[in-house]
Design a protein around this motif. Structure first.
Motif, mmCIF file in Angstrom:
data_model
loop_
_atom_site.group_PDB
_atom_site.id
_atom_site.type_symbol
_atom_site.label_atom_id
_atom_site.label_comp_id
_atom_site.label_asym_id
_atom_site.label_seq_id
_atom_site.Cartn_x
_atom_site.Cartn_y
_atom_site.Cartn_z
ATOM 1 N N ASP A 41 0.843 -1.197 0.000
ATOM 2 C CA ASP A 41 0.000 0.000 0.000
ATOM 3 C C ASP A 41 0.879 1.247 0.000
ATOM 4 O O ASP A 41 1.764 1.403 0.853
ATOM 5 N N GLY A 42 0.668 2.115 -0.954
ATOM 6 C CA GLY A 42 1.439 3.351 -1.031
ATOM 7 C C GLY A 42 2.729 3.234 -1.812
ATOM 8 O O GLY A 42 3.387 4.237 -2.081
ATOM 9 N N LEU A 43 3.116 1.999 -2.183
ATOM 10 C CA LEU A 43 4.330 1.814 -2.974
ATOM 11 C C LEU A 43 3.911 1.603 -4.427
ATOM 12 O O LEU A 43 3.208 0.647 -4.738
ATOM 13 N N PRO A 44 4.289 2.501 -5.341
ATOM 14 C CA PRO A 44 3.872 2.364 -6.737
ATOM 15 C C PRO A 44 4.257 0.999 -7.296
ATOM 16 O O PRO A 44 5.369 0.506 -7.044
ATOM 17 N N PRO A 45 3.353 0.353 -8.043
ATOM 18 C CA PRO A 45 3.635 -0.988 -8.577
ATOM 19 C C PRO A 45 4.940 -1.057 -9.360
ATOM 20 O O PRO A 45 5.678 -2.034 -9.234
ATOM 21 N N ALA A 49 8.066 -3.483 -8.519
ATOM 22 C CA ALA A 49 8.590 -4.430 -9.498
ATOM 23 C C ALA A 49 10.083 -4.215 -9.732
ATOM 24 O O ALA A 49 10.858 -5.175 -9.831
ATOM 25 N N GLN A 50 10.519 -2.960 -9.812
ATOM 26 C CA GLN A 50 11.938 -2.674 -10.017
ATOM 27 C C GLN A 50 12.775 -3.145 -8.828
ATOM 28 O O GLN A 50 13.881 -3.671 -9.000
ATOM 29 N N ALA A 51 12.244 -2.957 -7.616
ATOM 30 C CA ALA A 51 12.963 -3.421 -6.427
ATOM 31 C C ALA A 51 13.118 -4.927 -6.454
ATOM 32 O O ALA A 51 14.195 -5.465 -6.150
ATOM 33 N N LEU A 97 16.629 -7.066 -6.605
ATOM 34 C CA LEU A 97 16.948 -8.003 -5.532
ATOM 35 C C LEU A 97 17.153 -9.409 -6.066
ATOM 36 O O LEU A 97 18.029 -10.147 -5.591
ATOM 37 N N ILE A 98 16.357 -9.799 -7.059
ATOM 38 C CA ILE A 98 16.548 -11.113 -7.668
ATOM 39 C C ILE A 98 17.932 -11.202 -8.288
ATOM 40 O O ILE A 98 18.638 -12.198 -8.138
#
Length: 338
Positions: free
Chosen positions: A26-30, A34-36, A40-41
């Motif tokens: 909630d509050g974190l743009p999709p 996705a970029q994060a 991390l992957i």
């Protein structure tokens, strides 16, 4: 009074976890989430020194937990289910330490496998992961007493005695020397069982086999997945032992992977080793069963340290019906069909 079955309790725990994870972004743009996850992957697939946590802040942890925690939960729950099947009737761990547990996926999996509360400690080096794990656990009454403790996971690892130690999806982040130290520390601390879970890749399987060998050398017996505690019959370099757990995909999963399916299959390798006398599977299905007209082909790991293919046909009656319902990773034959 209606007493929930283990399956019902597991489904309830899984649903609570899904609901808690749904609120993380909630509050974190999709697109940012996705970029994060993609970054991390990429980091997880590389080499990471043991003194550099990958999950740096809450945004990292929230994105990665929403993406990866359901898969880790289902893989660990599958491995723990195999341990529960091999343990004496009514056995449950009275206490649990989750090594490198991050946001606590293995802790949720233990709660889904065995009802009731127990002393639990989650050890991890990333404070943001521990903080978010604590936040998520508030959604589950049986997890509100969990201790979230910052600890370096490596040669300096120390833990108090406990019934069960889980080491899930962490050995790949460590140097070879630290992997040995962590497995040895788990073997020393566990009074009843150690469960090690890694990704279902050749490298993950290799790390599990290394851990398996060290646990056997420390006096443990293999409860699952193997039907024996002897050497793995797979010739090194030719194949690897791994299993699959079905995971419901979130919208973040679909966005990152660009897929439309509502599920994906998490591949994992594991070993569950115990100090008590286990009742392991008579044989274990180590590949997806092949269903043909009037027959089912099962690839089995057998107690005489061999891999064999068994053909089950209609003339086998109840066994044939059981084979058609059998899944990769199941014990064979099922007790209900014996």
């Amino acid at each position: 009074m209606n007493v929930p079955t283990p399956a019902t309790a597991a489904a309830s725990t899984a649903e609570i976890l899904r609901a808690a994870l749904a609120g993380l972004l909630d509050g974190l743009p999709p697109r940012q989430a996705a970029q994060a996850v993609e970054r991390l992957i990429a980091n997880y697939r590389g080499r990471t020194p043991t003194d550099a946590p990958i999950l740096r802040d809450r945004a990292d942890v929230a994105a990665y937990a929403a993406y990866r925690m359901p898969a880790t939960f289902e893989a660990v729950r599958s491995a723990l289910g195999a341990l529960a099947d091999a343990a004496p009737n009514g056995w449950a761990p009275g206490s649990h330490v989750d090594v490198g547990g991050g946001t606590g996926a293995a802790t949720w999996a233990v709660a889904a496998t065995w009802a009731g509360e127990r002393p639990v400690t989650v050890l991890d080096w990333a404070e943001p992961a521990l903080a978010l794990g604590r936040e998520l656990a508030d959604a589950a009454p049986q997890l509100r007493g969990v201790q979230w403790q910052r600890s370096r996971i490596g040669a300096a690892l120390a833990m108090e005695s406990t019934d069960l130690v889980t080491v899930s999806y962490v050995l790949g982040e460590l140097t070879e020397a630290d992997r040995r130290s962590v497995v040895d520390a788990a073997a020393d601390a566990a009074e009843q069982a150690v469960v090690v879970i890694e990704p279902g890749t050749p490298d993950g399987y290799h790390r599990v086999i290394e851990a398996r060998d060290r646990l056997i050398a420390a006096g443990y017996r293999v409860a699952a997945p193997c039907p024996h505690s002897a050497a793995c019959p797979i010739e090194p370099g030719t194949d690897w032992c791994h299993f699959s757990a079905r995971v419901s995909r979130s919208s973040l999963h679909r966005q990152v992977k660009g897929g439309s399916l509502a599920y994906e299959d998490e591949k994992f390798s594991y070993v569950a080793a115990v100090r008590f006398d286990p009742d392991p599977a008579p044989t274990r299905i180590v590949r997806r069963p092949q269903i043909r007209k009037g027959q089912v082909l099962l690839d089995l790991c057998e107690p005489d340290e061999a891999l064999r293919r068994k053909t089950v046909t209609k003339r086998h009656g109840p066994l044939y019906r059981a084979a058609r319902d059998a899944d990769w990773g199941d014990a064979w034959p099922p007790r209900s069909a014996e």
